[in-house]
Design a protein around this motif. Structure first.
Motif, PDB file in Angstrom:
ATOM      1  N   ARG A   1       1.009  -1.061   0.185  1.00 51.29           N
ATOM      2  CA  ARG A   1      -0.034  -0.174   0.237  1.00 51.29           C
ATOM      3  C   ARG A   1       0.883   1.321   0.227  1.00 51.29           C
ATOM      4  O   ARG A   1       2.221   1.607   0.658  1.00 51.29           O
ATOM      5  CB  ARG A   1      -1.333   0.114   1.072  1.00 51.29           C
ATOM      6  N   VAL A   2       0.365   2.171  -0.287  1.00 44.89           N
ATOM      7  CA  VAL A   2       0.746   4.111  -0.198  1.00 44.89           C
ATOM      8  C   VAL A   2       0.485   4.162   0.537  1.00 44.89           C
ATOM      9  O   VAL A   2      -0.350   4.328   1.315  1.00 44.89           O
ATOM     10  CB  VAL A   2       0.877   4.410  -1.522  1.00 44.89           C
ATOM     11  N   PRO A   3       1.783   4.952   2.115  1.00 40.07           N
ATOM     12  CA  PRO A   3       0.948   5.346   3.552  1.00 40.07           C
ATOM     13  C   PRO A   3      -0.078   6.711   3.332  1.00 40.07           C
ATOM     14  O   PRO A   3       0.370   7.711   1.540  1.00 40.07           O
ATOM     15  CB  PRO A   3       2.093   5.266   3.993  1.00 40.07           C
ATOM     16  N   LYS A   4      -0.338   6.897   3.984  1.00 36.52           N
ATOM     17  CA  LYS A   4      -1.266   8.204   3.339  1.00 36.52           C
ATOM     18  C   LYS A   4      -0.143   9.416   4.064  1.00 36.52           C
ATOM     19  O   LYS A   4      -0.058  10.649   3.108  1.00 36.52           O
ATOM     20  CB  LYS A   4      -2.241   8.396   4.408  1.00 36.52           C
ATOM     21  N   TRP A   5       0.969   9.287   4.437  1.00 33.78           N
ATOM     22  CA  TRP A   5       1.542  10.106   4.695  1.00 33.78           C
ATOM     23  C   TRP A   5       2.059  10.916   3.066  1.00 33.78           C
ATOM     24  O   TRP A   5       3.249  11.688   2.576  1.00 33.78           O
ATOM     25  CB  TRP A   5       2.887   9.572   5.935  1.00 33.78           C
ATOM     26  N   LEU A   6       2.563   9.663   2.311  1.00 36.45           N
ATOM     27  CA  LEU A   6       3.208   9.173   1.230  1.00 36.45           C
ATOM     28  C   LEU A   6       2.786   9.953   0.118  1.00 36.45           C
ATOM     29  O   LEU A   6       2.850  11.062  -0.960  1.00 36.45           O
ATOM     30  CB  LEU A   6       4.056   8.383   1.128  1.00 36.45           C
ATOM     31  N   SER A   7       1.006   9.216   0.499  1.00 37.18           N
ATOM     32  CA  SER A   7      -0.199   9.525  -0.807  1.00 37.18           C
ATOM     33  C   SER A   7      -0.426  10.829  -1.123  1.00 37.18           C
ATOM     34  O   SER A   7      -0.669  11.582  -1.523  1.00 37.18           O
ATOM     35  CB  SER A   7      -1.418   8.884  -1.012  1.00 37.18           C
ATOM     36  N   GLU A   8      -0.535  11.383   0.458  1.00 38.16           N
ATOM     37  CA  GLU A   8      -0.896  13.543   0.202  1.00 38.16           C
ATOM     38  C   GLU A   8      -0.043  14.310  -0.432  1.00 38.16           C
ATOM     39  O   GLU A   8       0.306  14.489  -0.599  1.00 38.16           O
ATOM     40  CB  GLU A   8      -0.920  14.012   1.602  1.00 38.16           C
ATOM     41  N   ARG A   9       1.529  13.661  -0.060  1.00 38.94           N
ATOM     42  CA  ARG A   9       2.442  14.818  -1.008  1.00 38.94           C
ATOM     43  C   ARG A   9       2.657  13.915  -2.037  1.00 38.94           C
ATOM     44  O   ARG A   9       2.817  15.048  -3.095  1.00 38.94           O
ATOM     45  CB  ARG A   9       3.719  14.349  -0.247  1.00 38.94           C
ATOM     46  N   MET A  10       2.343  13.165  -2.460  1.00 33.47           N
ATOM     47  CA  MET A  10       2.218  12.677  -3.875  1.00 33.47           C
ATOM     48  C   MET A  10       1.718  13.939  -4.771  1.00 33.47           C
ATOM     49  O   MET A  10       1.322  13.929  -5.657  1.00 33.47           O
ATOM     50  CB  MET A  10       2.775  11.056  -4.429  1.00 33.47           C
ATOM     51  N   ALA A  11       0.598  13.697  -4.429  1.00 31.43           N
ATOM     52  CA  ALA A  11      -0.511  13.737  -4.991  1.00 31.43           C
ATOM     53  C   ALA A  11      -0.453  15.776  -4.997  1.00 31.43           C
ATOM     54  O   ALA A  11      -0.833  16.538  -6.343  1.00 31.43           O
ATOM     55  CB  ALA A  11      -1.972  14.050  -3.948  1.00 31.43           C
ATOM     56  N   ARG A  12       0.067  16.381  -3.663  1.00 34.13           N
ATOM     57  CA  ARG A  12       0.588  17.632  -4.123  1.00 34.13           C
ATOM     58  C   ARG A  12       1.849  18.044  -4.773  1.00 34.13           C
ATOM     59  O   ARG A  12       1.634  19.081  -5.783  1.00 34.13           O
ATOM     60  CB  ARG A  12       0.685  18.183  -2.493  1.00 34.13           C
TER      61      ARG A  12
END
Length: 420
Positions: free
Chosen positions: A16-27
């Motif tokens: 899975r992609v952890p939330k701390w990374l997925s949010e940064r990837m989106a930005r």
């Protein structure tokens, strides 16, 4: 027919992609897209998304596993989340996704079409046809599980979809683009990525036109004699007419199984070029960043690689592993994701794009100069060996806020996974 960009082998990885990374990837993904549209236009961004080498590098620079099939899912997810607030500004919409989200694509397209004015029903049909071609007309043994449809307000679109072959632990990614597409059943792909699996049945090949026509005729009632003749032709009893091979040799990107990045995976002279450019431009163009000891200069190095994702020519993305040197990887390869650096990269890019909207291009121009100087310096630049570079990044990971997916796991298990 659409241009084809090449192919690649992708190992199939879970996780899975952890939330701390997925949010940064989106930005980060969103602001990179903004910069590309601002500099080169919306069609250029669609062209990049249809290019398998660029797409893999785009995912790698955002801290995903540099070589795996997971980049497809995470990049589509990041763009869907990150570009949603920018739909009016950019005129771009991301539909679909993995599993149940993919099945909602036609409804999403119709809704967006009603809102912005393109023919959503026609694009919904295109979405279904694209999925049908890659699941039925290209019989390569891969079962589709992801379908991402990126469409502009003017109706131009790109599709990125992916299939898996679970027993072989491989994935194949398919890229489509509307520009130049004349037929859904004759060589429509912008690119196909995936592990070579031997001979496949590809009914979209231009050389299969006769087969497609024959199948329609047979099903339309040619009768038993025609069917017997066709079976005989397939079995070699009747010699088929020779056909001209019009398939050009295409670039082929091979993504290896190993998790760690090795020297052969990276063009070191290009890495040295970006390091040299960052060292040269940082005091001139990024003085304010250098007020943060140890992190500011490191951020400029990351920006040099992000700048190449924004400005680089297609041939620059033959080694996607190199772009993982910007922000590491969530699985600790090549090193933990440096969150302080990542956040500074986003902040600098957002500031540059925001000021450029107001007519102040100096920060965006500074980032462009990083890319230009990297290319100028790489022929003669020197620097640390690959092993030394990785060792230094790992040593300073705590200083940079380094983090991996293993941080929340039991310590013994996490240490074992990082050694893989």
């Amino acid at each position: 027919m659409a241009n084809r960009g090449g192919s690649a082998d992708l190992p199939l990885h879970g996780g899975r992609v952890p939330k701390w990374l997925s949010e940064r990837m989106a930005r980060l993904g969103a602001v990179i897209c903004q910069a590309i549209v601002m500099e080169y236009g919306r069609d250029e961004l669609l062209s990049r998304l249809a290019h398998p080498f660029w797409f893999q590098s785009f995912g790698a620079v955002m801290g995903m596993d540099w070589h795996s099939s997971g980049i497809t899912t995470s990049v589509i997810g990041a763009l869907k989340g990150g570009l949603r607030p920018l739909e009016r500004e950019l005129g771009l919409h991301v539909c679909g996704g993995r599993g149940r989200h993919s099945r909602k694509t036609p409804d999403e397209l119709v809704a967006i079409g009603n809102r912005v004015g393109f023919d959503g029903a026609a694009l919904a049909k295109a979405s279904r046809l694209v999925a049908k071609v890659d699941s039925a007309a290209v019989q390569d043994g891969f079962e589709l599980y992801l379908h991402g449809f990126i469409v502009a307000d003017d109706g131009h679109w790109v599709v990125v979809q992916q299939g898996m072959k679970g027993d072989a632990k491989t994935a194949r990614r398919y890229h489509w683009r509307s520009e130049g597409l004349r037929s859904f059943v004759e060589q429509p792909h912008a690119a196909i990525e995936g592990a070579g699996q031997g001979t496949i049945v590809n009914l979209t090949d231009v050389r299969a036109a006769r087969s497609r026509s024959s199948q329609v005729n047979i099903l339309g009632g040619m009768g038993p004699d025609a069917i017997v003749r066709e079976v005989g032709r397939i079995e070699g009893i009747a010699e088929p007419a020779p056909v001209e091979d019009d398939q050009p040799l295409l670039p082929h990107l091979v993504m290896p199984e190993h998790h760690d990045i090795r020297p052969k995976d990276v063009m070191l002279r290009r890495l040295h070029g970006s390091l040299a450019a960052a060292a040269d431009r940082a005091p001139t163009d990024f003085t304010e960043l250098l007020l943060v000891p140890g992190v500011g200069a490191r951020t400029v190095r990351a920006l040099a690689q992000v700048a190449e994702v924004v400005h680089g020519a297609p041939h620059r993305f033959a080694d996607p592993a190199r772009f993982a040197m910007a922000h590491g990887g969530k699985d600790s390869h090549p090193f933990p994701v440096p969150l302080k650096v990542y956040d500074e990269t986003i902040r600098v890019l957002k500031s540059a794009v925001g000021k450029a909207r107001l007519g102040r291009d100096e920060e965006l121009d500074a980032i462009k100069r990083l890319d230009r100087q990297s290319r100028q310096l790489e022929a003669g630049a020197t620097g640390p060996s690959f092993s030394e570079f990785i060792a230094e990044e790992r040593r300073r990971a705590p200083e940079y806020g380094g983090r991996t997916v293993f941080d929340d796991l039991p310590s013994a298990y996490a240490r074992a996974k990082m050694r893989v």
